[in-house]
Design a protein around this motif. Structure first.
Motif, mmCIF file in Angstrom:
data_model
loop_
_atom_site.group_PDB
_atom_site.id
_atom_site.type_symbol
_atom_site.label_atom_id
_atom_site.label_comp_id
_atom_site.label_asym_id
_atom_site.label_seq_id
_atom_site.Cartn_x
_atom_site.Cartn_y
_atom_site.Cartn_z
ATOM 1 N N ARG A 4 0.834 -1.200 0.000
ATOM 2 C CA ARG A 4 0.000 0.000 0.000
ATOM 3 C C ARG A 4 0.876 1.260 0.000
ATOM 4 N NH1 ARG A 4 -4.868 2.094 2.375
ATOM 5 N NH2 ARG A 4 -4.987 4.250 1.583
ATOM 6 N N SER A 5 0.577 2.188 -0.897
ATOM 7 C CA SER A 5 1.342 3.434 -0.987
ATOM 8 C C SER A 5 1.041 4.328 0.213
ATOM 9 C CB SER A 5 1.006 4.186 -2.280
ATOM 10 O OG SER A 5 1.413 3.452 -3.407
ATOM 11 N N THR A 6 1.991 5.209 0.516
ATOM 12 C CA THR A 6 1.864 6.103 1.664
ATOM 13 C C THR A 6 2.138 7.548 1.244
ATOM 14 O OG1 THR A 6 4.200 5.770 2.242
ATOM 15 C CG2 THR A 6 2.582 4.310 3.279
ATOM 16 N N ALA A 15 5.841 8.220 7.111
ATOM 17 C CA ALA A 15 5.046 7.695 5.995
ATOM 18 C C ALA A 15 3.803 6.994 6.545
ATOM 19 C CB ALA A 15 5.880 6.716 5.179
ATOM 20 N N ARG A 16 2.640 7.319 5.951
ATOM 21 C CA ARG A 16 1.401 6.685 6.392
ATOM 22 C C ARG A 16 0.422 6.602 5.225
ATOM 23 N NH1 ARG A 16 -2.606 10.475 7.035
ATOM 24 N NH2 ARG A 16 -1.963 12.654 7.184
ATOM 25 N N PRO A 17 -0.473 5.596 5.241
ATOM 26 C CA PRO A 17 -1.493 5.511 4.195
ATOM 27 C C PRO A 17 -2.435 6.714 4.273
ATOM 28 C CG PRO A 17 -1.287 3.442 5.405
ATOM 29 C CD PRO A 17 -0.527 4.468 6.180
ATOM 30 N N HIS A 18 -3.026 7.074 3.128
ATOM 31 C CA HIS A 18 -3.952 8.195 3.095
ATOM 32 C C HIS A 18 -4.980 7.938 1.999
ATOM 33 C CE1 HIS A 18 -5.580 12.262 2.864
ATOM 34 N NE2 HIS A 18 -4.927 12.551 3.984
#
Length: 280
Positions: A118-120, A129-132
Motif C-alpha cells: 500500500r502506498s503512503t 510515511a502513512r497511508p492516506h
C-alpha cells in the motif's frame, strides 16, 4: 520570494520585529526553532531587512535544479534515442518520448510485482510515511542501483536531466487499478511544516520529479496540473519531468499535480525524485 514561503503569521511576525529594529541574529534562532529550515529563515530575514530584495552578494539562486539540454528535438542518452515532445517554461515541464523500451517497461512492472505494498504519503507534522485516502495505489520502493536494470535507467535519467545519480532517491514503481488515484499535491517538502525537516536534512529539497509511464491505460489515469490546465495521458516508455522549484530555487506551487482516477485498465508508473544534494 523566500519571505512569502512563510505562513502569514510568521510573515507578520518578521515584519513586526524588523519594524521594531530587531537584529537578524536575534530573529534567526526563533525562526529555526519555529520549524523553518535554516537557509529559508536566513533568506526570509535578508529579504525583510533589505526591503524585499536580496543584496548583490546574495542574488544567486537559493538552490540548483536539473538543467536538461532541450536545444535538439532528439537526444541520445546512454544509448537510448529520446525525443523531446513538449516543453513548458514556467514551471519547467518537459515530456520525453521513448525514454524506455517496451522490454524495459515490462521488466520494471515484473520487478515491482514482487514487492508491491500500500502506498503512503508523508505526514505534514511528524514526517512519517502513512497511508492516506487521497493516494490509492500500491507501490514498490527500490534502492538506487539495486539491479542492473535500475542502474541503467538511473544513469540514463542522470544524463538526460544533467543531474548526478547520487542526488536522487531510489525509483518507486506504482500500480493504480480501476478507481486508483493520487489527488492534487506537491512533491517538494513544504519548508514551514515540522514534518518536512527530517526529510530536508537528508539530501535537501526535492528539486525535480520524473514520472516514467510503463503501461497503456484504456481510460483515465492522466497526470494533471490543475493550475496550468494541462493534462498528460499515459504513453508507455515516455517520461514527464518537472522542476519542483523555480529558476531561483524556490518551491514552485504551480507544480501542484494529480494522478487522475483510472477508469478502465491498470496504470503502472515509476517515479524518480531528485534532491538538491547527495541523498544517502
Amino acid at each position: 520570494m523566500s519571505l512569502q514561503q512563510l505562513s502569514p503569521d510568521w510573515q507578520a511576525w518578521v515584519r513586526e520585529n524588523v519594524g521594531r529594529g530587531c537584529s537578524r541574529d536575534s530573529m534567526l534562532p526563533l525562526l529555526v526553532q519555529g520549524g523553518h529550515a535554516q537557509v529559508l529563515a536566513e533568506r526570509a530575514l535578508d529579504e525583510a531587512l533589505n526591503g524585499g530584495a536580496l543584496d548583490a552578494a546574495q542574488g544567486q539562486a537559493l538552490r540548483g535544479r536539473p538543467a536538461p539540454d532541450l536545444r535538439a528535438n532528439r537526444l541520445v542518452c546512454e544509448g537510448q534515442g529520446v525525443r523531446v515532445a513538449a516543453v513548458l517554461d514556467a514551471p519547467q515541464v518537459v515530456l520525453f518520448e521513448n525514454l524506455l523500451s517496451a522490454d524495459e517497461c515490462r521488466q520494471m512492472i515484473a520487478l515491482a510485482e514482487t514487492r508491491l505494498a500500500r502506498s503512503t504519503v508523508v505526514d505534514d507534522q511528524l514526517g512519517e510515511a502513512r497511508p492516506h485516502e487521497h493516494r490509492t495505489s500500491a507501490g514498490a520502493w527500490f534502492h538506487r542501483g539495486e539491479t542492473p536494470l535500475l542502474a541503467r535507467i538511473e544513469a540514463r535519467l542522470a544524463a538526460l536531466l544533467r543531474w548526478p545519480v547520487d542526488h536522487g532517491e531510489g525509483l518507486q514503481v506504482l500500480r493504480y487499478g480501476p478507481g486508483g488515484e493520487y489527488r492534487a499535491h506537491h512533491d517538494f517538502f513544504h519548508p514551514t511544516l515540522s514534518g518536512s525537516q527530517r526529510h530536508l536534512q537528508q539530501g535537501g529539497q526535492r528539486v525535480g520529479t520524473c514520472i516514467l509511464y510503463l503501461s497503456e491505460v484504456e481510460a483515465g489515469g492522466g497526470t494533471r496540473f490543475p493550475q496550468l490546465g494541462y493534462e498528460l495521458r499515459p504513453i508507455p516508455g515516455s517520461a514527464l519531468y518537472f522542476a519542483d522549484v523555480d529558476a531561483q530555487g524556490v518551491e514552485d506551487h504551480a507544480t501542484l499535480h494529480a494522478g487522475l482516477p483510472v477508469i478502465e485498465g491498470v496504470k503502472y508508473i515509476a517515479t524518480k525524485w531528485l534532491r538538491e544534494r547527495p541523498y544517502v
